[in-house]
Motif scaffolding. Sequence first.
Motif, short mmCIF file in Angstrom:
data_model
loop_
_atom_site.label_atom_id
_atom_site.label_comp_id
_atom_site.label_asym_id
_atom_site.label_seq_id
_atom_site.Cartn_x
_atom_site.Cartn_y
_atom_site.Cartn_z
N TYR A 171 2.37 -1.94 4.68
CA TYR A 171 2.06 -0.58 4.46
C TYR A 171 3.37 0.33 4.48
N ILE A 200 0.94 -0.98 0.17
CA ILE A 200 0.10 0.18 -0.05
C ILE A 200 0.97 1.24 0.02
N TYR A 237 -8.25 2.24 2.00
CA TYR A 237 -7.45 1.06 2.38
C TYR A 237 -8.45 -0.05 2.69
#
Length: 502
Positions: free
Chosen positions: A112, A80, A93
């Motif tokens: 992330y 991400i 998300y």
Amino acid sequence: MSQQERKSLLLEIAPELLDELAETHERSSRELPALPGAGNGVVMRFAPNPSGPLHLGHARASVLNDYYVRRYGGRYVLRIEDTDPRRVDPEAYGMVLEDVEWLGLGITDIVYQSDRLDIYYDWCRKLIELGGAYVCVCEAERFRELKLRGKACPCRERTVEENLELWQQMLDGEFYEGDVTVRVKTDLTHPDPAMRDYSAMRIVNAPLHPRVDATVFPLMNFSVAVDDHLLGITHVIRGKDHIANTRRQRYIFDYFGWEPPVYRHYGRMGISGVVLSTSGMREGIKSGLYTGWDDIHLGTLRAIARRGIKAEAVRNAMIDIGIGETDISFSWENLYSRNKEIVDPKANRYFFVPDPVEVVVEGAPCREAHAALHPGDPSRGARTLVAGGRVLLPKADIEGKSMVRLKDLYNVRIAWDGDLPRVSYAGDSLEDARRDKAPIIQWLPADANLPCTLLRQEGSLEGFCEPLVAGERDNVVQFERIGFARVDSADGGRVSAYFAHR
RNA sequence: GCUGCUAUAGUGUAGAGGCCAAUCAUGUCGGCCUUUCACGCCGACGACAGGGGUUCGAAUCCCCUUAGCAGCACCA
């Protein structure tokens, strides 16, 4: 000749070909070109920015990488990329995760980037120590002018110690947004100005990042290079808009003596007919132009899922497209075809009567019609429609006709009194209908049906459908002679369905 | 403008000098099957961007032209 007759005839004249007749044509997806150095497995990644739900463009990137991970084995990292607080939507998300799951990607790891800021700070310091980066306090516009002329800015001459001190000041919050940036030292005379001393780190004071308390953020080319190395990424497949980035990232790999992954850059894919830009979608939703992220006018995966397009079809369509470097235009037709091959064997058949005309069939006996739920699969049985004297007929199908056959029921003759149809029973014989070239149309009992809206991108169709459709919520059904549709809701005695394709 | 990438039928794709008067899918059209204008089956249509070169031979290699695209951000 019927199927059965063909079979027995073939048995007589060429029994060795019988097996071939039984073969169902499996339009399996083709084989994509091999990746070099993939023999012992691969580590690949899908790296979306969480600014909204995934769309068809993401589908291509994620499916192609997924294809190779499945083919060679290995790991598939969902990374991400949330290093720009301005381009992070907290709700995205969750949506990204949902979309990834819908697509059925074989993700093995999720990272992330906002969890890894300290890692980037660390490597940034090391890069400065190596003399590979410097802190630049020039105005962006000023630097741009110098860069275009191939000139160094004064900051480039600073010593490592000075740079380290400035870098620490950045981390300590002693600078504000726009005042300072860390630049990778590349080559100011590089023929492509895009390569010259690009930025690696910058400050963002507002908005606040939803996941991490920080003001110093890496820019994509820095975090991506560091992560690709640290996560052991072996192969990267991405759009050609990243070609320049690949070259920029190469400088970082070289400074640290890292081996870069193998890259493939596929061409641009134009997608017409739907809205794709996150900002365009967001504004449209806000203004009420679209109902939400799954509005059927959008190109998001949730929107096309709502229209009854299956993930497997998207996947197959993307693999058909492949990793060619040529710019292409995405073909909805090809996607629909891929979807039809999945959905057609499953979808139950029902009547939907758009724009209905209610008529009394004079002289008609009361009859039960038994229409197969699926003509290719008799074991599924039939639905039963009881036709008293009153039926609903599709206006467009009877206009100008003198005789039609109600499918699986009987023939009717139509006499036109101006534009008022007078309908009368004309026998049961299918042969009669064929001889008279009477169209076979769908119909519904006037007293046993459900109001039904068929929503299409170009506008919705109002009509009625069979009551059984209420039990098909979330399934794709085929409205006979109209096309495939996904039953979206069936509350309160009415159905709403989304048109997929013919 | 600078830098780079690409160029096969309506669409997507195969093709890495002779096996290509070019593959497959989709699409369109015709036929068969069928109580759907679905599915399936049969057949047809339809392309190497243009021009030079290299070679005995080029869709495949080179050059030029044209066209498209990408990047030239303190976005990803």
